[in-house]
Design an enzyme around this catalytic site. Sequence first.
Site: not given
Ligand code: S3P
Length: 428
Positions: A21, A93, A121, A165, A313, A344, A386
């Site tokens: 993803k 997100g 969010r 992040s 995740d 979660r 999830r």
């Molecule tokens: C992701 C980063 C993570 C993860 C999300 C996908 C990404 O979030 O939880 O499912 O693809 O960069 P954060 O970067 O906000 O922790």
Amino acid sequence: MQYRVKPASGLQGVVRLPGDKSISHRYAMIAAVAEGDSKIENYSSGADCQSTLRCLRRLGIGIDKQDRTVTIHGRGLDGFRAPAEMLDAGNSGSTIRMLSGMLAAQPFTSSITGDESLVKRPMARIMKPLALMGATVTARDGQYPPLEIQGGKLIAIQYEPPVASAQVKTCVLFAGLHTAGVTSVVERVVTRDHTEVALREFGAEIEKSGPVISIVGRPALKAQNLVVPGDLSSAAFFLVAANLFPGSRVAIEGVGLSPSRTQLIDWLMMAGAQIRVLDVAQGAGEMVGSILVDGRALDGGVIEGAMAAGLIDEIPVLAVLGAVSRRGLTVRDAKELRVKETDRIATLAENMQRMGIEISVSADGFHIPGGQSFRAATLDSFGDHRIAMAFAVAGLRAEGGGETVIDNADAASVSFPEFYDTLESLRG
Ligand code: S3P
């Protein structure tokens, strides 16, 4: 949709997963601002990655799709057109946060929103660096979608996000991609590096020196043909499921093994798992290989510090493992869990309790004692993919023969529409 899980006695078989993803989002967005046609094979079938394609189309990008192969007709760094309508990131997100970095650099105003989970969010984490770069981003109550992004010529900055992040890092690097000069992100806790790897692949100059990741703005990106590896975060459900039943054997083929994501394998091995990684190769800067897991009873353990960010995740399904492990599972330093697709910590605790599992929660984690037994129950995904998948796995270990029912189970399609069929195909 309601999904009913019957207890299992073991799992056997071979699994191929949908495309990662995180990598799918990035390939699509970067291909859209590259020059020419990029072909992306094994693009994620998940709804989140379709949301990214839908947003890119509304920005004037031509996209053809045939099964899992997506062709993106890139229009270069200045190729987006002002969207006639609000962009819709759905549940994703990643889409809203990462694409906002590109939108902030456009000579037009755009609006982006999402579903009932996404509009709750926090977005201040991307609004702040984008404002420092010169964009005007407004949000509902100062921090929630819809976002209105008044783009323009930005200035390069060095930014240290207050949360670990990869989405925030990517947002800033994508804004920097469109901005003259060198934009840097200081990353104290290392997060997934698919953005850096992919940008380099498309021809951007991007460097890492200690904790500082820098991008030279306004490169001419060239279209690429790429194959998305299988999603290791989706593999997590089967790695855990196999370890709920000693004697199980599951092979997972063609899965992404980015060193920035393999904390999952390290942690499971630390907990006593027998996992072999085979046929490792590199493609487009990403590591890919197969994983063979021989199920056995595990110890459990602790997830804290940088490990919490690296496993963010996978924690829902590791919690399932924790309950039946010898020592249980303690999670700390994971307050980000509270602002994912659901809170979660709360949704895990609710479903665990419905299954008769003891769990104590804190602001940034939880503790689940080991040696417990799951009881079949009626659960809810609460709209979180999830959570749906983690508890389908828990249902396999329910004692007493009853069926576990998961309400709103279709949430799984956000990342893994084929999940339930794949799980069923492994019953021994
Ligand atoms: C992701 C980063 C993570 C993860 C999300 C996908 C990404 O979030 O939880 O499912 O693809 O960069 P954060 O970067 O906000 O922790």
